[in-house]
Design a protein around this motif. Structure first.
Motif, short mmCIF file in Angstrom:
data_model
loop_
_atom_site.label_atom_id
_atom_site.label_comp_id
_atom_site.label_asym_id
_atom_site.label_seq_id
_atom_site.Cartn_x
_atom_site.Cartn_y
_atom_site.Cartn_z
N VAL A 190 0.85 -1.20 0.00
CA VAL A 190 0.00 0.00 0.00
C VAL A 190 0.88 1.25 0.00
CG1 VAL A 190 -1.59 1.38 1.41
CG2 VAL A 190 -2.02 -1.06 1.09
N ASP A 191 1.85 1.27 0.88
CA ASP A 191 2.77 2.42 0.98
C ASP A 191 3.49 2.66 -0.34
OD1 ASP A 191 4.45 4.44 1.82
OD2 ASP A 191 5.67 3.17 3.11
N ASP A 192 4.12 1.62 -0.88
CA ASP A 192 4.87 1.77 -2.12
C ASP A 192 3.96 2.09 -3.30
OD1 ASP A 192 7.22 1.32 -0.81
OD2 ASP A 192 7.55 -0.70 -1.58
N GLY A 193 2.77 1.50 -3.31
CA GLY A 193 1.85 1.76 -4.40
C GLY A 193 1.40 3.21 -4.45
N VAL A 194 1.10 3.78 -3.27
CA VAL A 194 0.70 5.19 -3.23
C VAL A 194 1.89 6.08 -3.54
CG1 VAL A 194 -0.17 7.05 -1.75
CG2 VAL A 194 -1.20 4.76 -1.62
N ARG A 195 3.07 5.75 -3.00
CA ARG A 195 4.27 6.54 -3.28
C ARG A 195 4.56 6.58 -4.78
NH1 ARG A 195 8.80 8.13 -0.56
NH2 ARG A 195 8.16 7.07 1.35
N SER A 196 4.34 5.47 -5.45
CA SER A 196 4.62 5.39 -6.89
C SER A 196 3.62 6.16 -7.73
CB SER A 196 4.60 3.92 -7.34
OG SER A 196 3.26 3.42 -7.35
N ARG A 241 -9.75 3.95 -0.12
CA ARG A 241 -10.90 4.25 0.74
C ARG A 241 -12.19 3.68 0.13
NH1 ARG A 241 -11.33 10.38 1.62
NH2 ARG A 241 -13.03 9.70 2.98
N ASP A 242 -12.29 3.75 -1.18
CA ASP A 242 -13.50 3.27 -1.85
C ASP A 242 -13.61 1.75 -1.86
OD1 ASP A 242 -14.34 5.83 -2.41
OD2 ASP A 242 -13.54 5.86 -4.46
N ALA A 243 -12.47 1.07 -1.94
CA ALA A 243 -12.49 -0.37 -2.19
C ALA A 243 -12.08 -1.23 -0.99
CB ALA A 243 -11.57 -0.70 -3.37
N VAL A 244 -11.42 -0.63 -0.01
CA VAL A 244 -10.84 -1.43 1.08
C VAL A 244 -11.34 -0.91 2.43
CG1 VAL A 244 -8.71 -2.28 2.13
CG2 VAL A 244 -8.77 -1.79 -0.34
N PRO A 245 -12.36 -1.53 3.00
CA PRO A 245 -12.90 -1.06 4.29
C PRO A 245 -11.85 -1.02 5.40
CG PRO A 245 -14.39 -2.64 3.27
CD PRO A 245 -13.15 -2.64 2.44
N LEU A 246 -10.91 -1.96 5.38
CA LEU A 246 -9.86 -2.00 6.41
C LEU A 246 -9.06 -0.71 6.40
CD1 LEU A 246 -8.40 -3.72 8.57
CD2 LEU A 246 -6.92 -4.58 6.73
N GLN A 264 -8.10 -10.25 3.06
CA GLN A 264 -8.25 -10.81 1.72
C GLN A 264 -8.75 -9.76 0.73
OE1 GLN A 264 -7.19 -13.72 0.76
NE2 GLN A 264 -7.92 -13.55 -1.35
N ARG A 265 -9.64 -8.89 1.17
CA ARG A 265 -10.16 -7.84 0.30
C ARG A 265 -9.05 -6.85 -0.06
NH1 ARG A 265 -16.06 -4.99 1.02
NH2 ARG A 265 -15.97 -3.64 -0.82
N LEU A 266 -8.19 -6.52 0.89
CA LEU A 266 -7.05 -5.67 0.61
C LEU A 266 -6.12 -6.33 -0.40
CD1 LEU A 266 -5.10 -3.32 1.02
CD2 LEU A 266 -4.33 -4.41 3.15
N LYS A 267 -5.87 -7.62 -0.19
CA LYS A 267 -4.99 -8.36 -1.10
C LYS A 267 -5.56 -8.36 -2.52
CE LYS A 267 -2.69 -12.87 -1.51
NZ LYS A 267 -2.51 -14.19 -0.86
N GLN A 268 -6.85 -8.56 -2.65
CA GLN A 268 -7.48 -8.56 -3.97
C GLN A 268 -7.38 -7.20 -4.63
OE1 GLN A 268 -11.38 -9.88 -2.82
NE2 GLN A 268 -10.88 -12.06 -2.98
N PHE A 269 -7.53 -6.14 -3.85
CA PHE A 269 -7.38 -4.78 -4.39
C PHE A 269 -5.97 -4.58 -4.93
CE2 PHE A 269 -5.74 -0.51 -3.74
CZ PHE A 269 -6.64 0.26 -4.47
N LEU A 270 -4.97 -4.95 -4.14
CA LEU A 270 -3.58 -4.77 -4.58
C LEU A 270 -3.28 -5.59 -5.83
CD1 LEU A 270 -1.82 -4.81 -1.09
CD2 LEU A 270 -2.02 -2.85 -2.63
N PHE A 271 -3.81 -6.79 -5.89
CA PHE A 271 -3.57 -7.64 -7.06
C PHE A 271 -4.12 -6.97 -8.32
CE2 PHE A 271 -4.66 -10.95 -10.10
CZ PHE A 271 -3.51 -11.73 -10.11
N LYS A 272 -5.32 -6.46 -8.23
CA LYS A 272 -5.96 -5.88 -9.41
C LYS A 272 -5.40 -4.51 -9.77
CE LYS A 272 -10.53 -4.60 -11.22
NZ LYS A 272 -11.99 -4.56 -10.91
#
Length: 392
Positions: free
Chosen positions: A204-210, A219-224, A302-310
């Motif tokens: 998450v950190d690296d993805g946003v930084r990039s 916020r829209d896709a990951v309730p956690l 698992q929902r966070l993982k699916q978001f990152l994968f996609k």
């Protein structure tokens, strides 16, 4: 000092090393394992191996080394709370990716494709090969001669066919549980979960930084993430301004990480109490994994993982780089199979000693898997004249 629970692995009762060694006067066997891993060549190479982004794409993105350190930190924190052996947890966490190829999972997939006719390639098995054979540091044996418990934790996954091959060479060894259907130690179970917690958070950190994903998408896709983002803003409304977005992201991730850690501690305590295990043997014979998330946190993770994968791992920019990386691995494999003399001398010697094509291919796979991103890219450019990844 942490007092070990009855179901924790105790270094005084280890199943020992493959080659007997005198006991160290000031360190437990699990401490020695950790120290050997830290001093290994394979561990140092992790600093130039991809986590998500190829190493040269940014100085602050995670690498396999920093990922392993973060997994070890999380693992030790949870181990202390559960009264497990912290040194064993740290050793497994630091070693779990030693066999990973350059270019992350894309490199592994490409090498597995090349090796499919020759037994395949899997980085957990390769990590075990690294510590059992490929490291060359001691005159009395190949590898690092780690304890059974550390090696068991490193072998996180294993197919039935590979388990049978390993078990033929080491009857009753670290692959036996994949044949019997028994469980690994709690320390090994913990490392598996710490790995998942760490990479979800730092990706998450690296993805946003990039710039490839945004906090709005999260916020829209990951309730956690949304929950801890809103909690952070409620406590620190001044972080809503553009100049404070980094602090807002870090604090949201920190809270998300902490909640996952506490969830694992509380859920695992409850399951251990319910299971009534009282020894390592009880743990191994128990029908279920005992170091766990709650059902609710597991679903959110698992929902966070699916978001990152996609949204991150399959982002067109990442995929473009990984397509080039896979081409590098495939063409290196082909080149070394045709001209093994291009490899380092000790691998050339192993090829000369190989009695079958499969053995020869395994030597080539060992050589490629040990490469860093930039070494692989430079070797490929030297052989083919192509610069696919822009590695300086």
């Amino acid at each position: 000092m942490n007092t070990l629970a009855s179901y924790a692995c105790n270094p005084l009762h280890s199943k020992a090393r493959r080659f007997a060694e005198p006991v160290a006067p000031t360190r437990s066997d699990f401490q020695r394992d950790r120290d050997r891993i830290v001093h290994s060549s394979a561990f140092r190479r992790l600093v130039y191996k991809t986590q998500v982004f190829v190493n040269h794409e940014g100085d602050l993105f995670r690498t396999r080394l920093t990922h392993s350190l973060e997994v070890a930190q999380l693992g030790r924190s949870i181990a202390r709370a559960l009264q497990l052996d912290e040194d064993l947890v740290e050793a497994i966490c630091l070693a779990h990716d030693l066999g990973h190829t350059p270019f992350g999972h894309a490199g592994q997939d490409a090498l597995n494709e090349c090796m499919r006719p020759h037994g395949g390639f899997e980085h957990n098995l390769q990590s075990l090969r690294v510590v059992d054979r490929l490291e060359e540091r001691y005159p009395a044996f190949d590898g690092l001669n780690l304890t059974f418990e550390t090696r068991e934790g490193i072998l996180k996954h294993c197919s039935r066919s590979n388990a049978e091959l390993l078990n033929a060479r080491e009857p009753g060894g670290v692959a036996q549980r994949f044949i019997d259907g028994t469980q690994p130690s709690l320390e090994a179970q913990l490392c598996n979960l710490a790995d998942a917690i760490a990479y979800n958070a730092h990706d998450v950190d690296d993805g946003v930084r990039s710039g490839l994903i945004t906090m709005a998408q999260l916020r829209d896709a990951v309730p956690l993430f949304e929950r801890y983002y809103e909690a952070t803003l409620a406590d620190w409304p001044q972080l809503a301004v553009p100049d404070a977005q980094r602090k807002l992201l870090y604090e949201s991730i920190r809270r998300m990480l902490s909640e996952q850690v506490y969830d694992v501690i509380n859920s695992s305590r409850a399951r251990l109490e319910s299971a009534k295990v009282d020894s390592v043997q009880d743990v191994r014979l128990h029908g279920q994994v005992l170091i766990v998330f709650s059902d609710e946190m597991k679903a959110e993770s698992q929902r966070l993982k699916q978001f990152l994968f996609k949204q991150l791992y399959r982002h067109p920019q990442v995929m473009q780089t990984m397509d080039g990386a896979q081409q590098v691995v495939r063409e290196l494999f082909t080149a070394y199979m045709v001209e093994p003399e291009r490899m380092k001398p000790r691998f050339v010697q192993r090829v000369r000693e190989a009695s079958t094509l499969n053995d020869r291919a395994r030597v080539v796979a060992d050589f490629i898997a040990g490469m860093t991103d930039r070494y692989a890219a430079r070797e490929h450019e030297q052989i083919t004249g192509l610069s696919l990844l822009g590695v300086p």
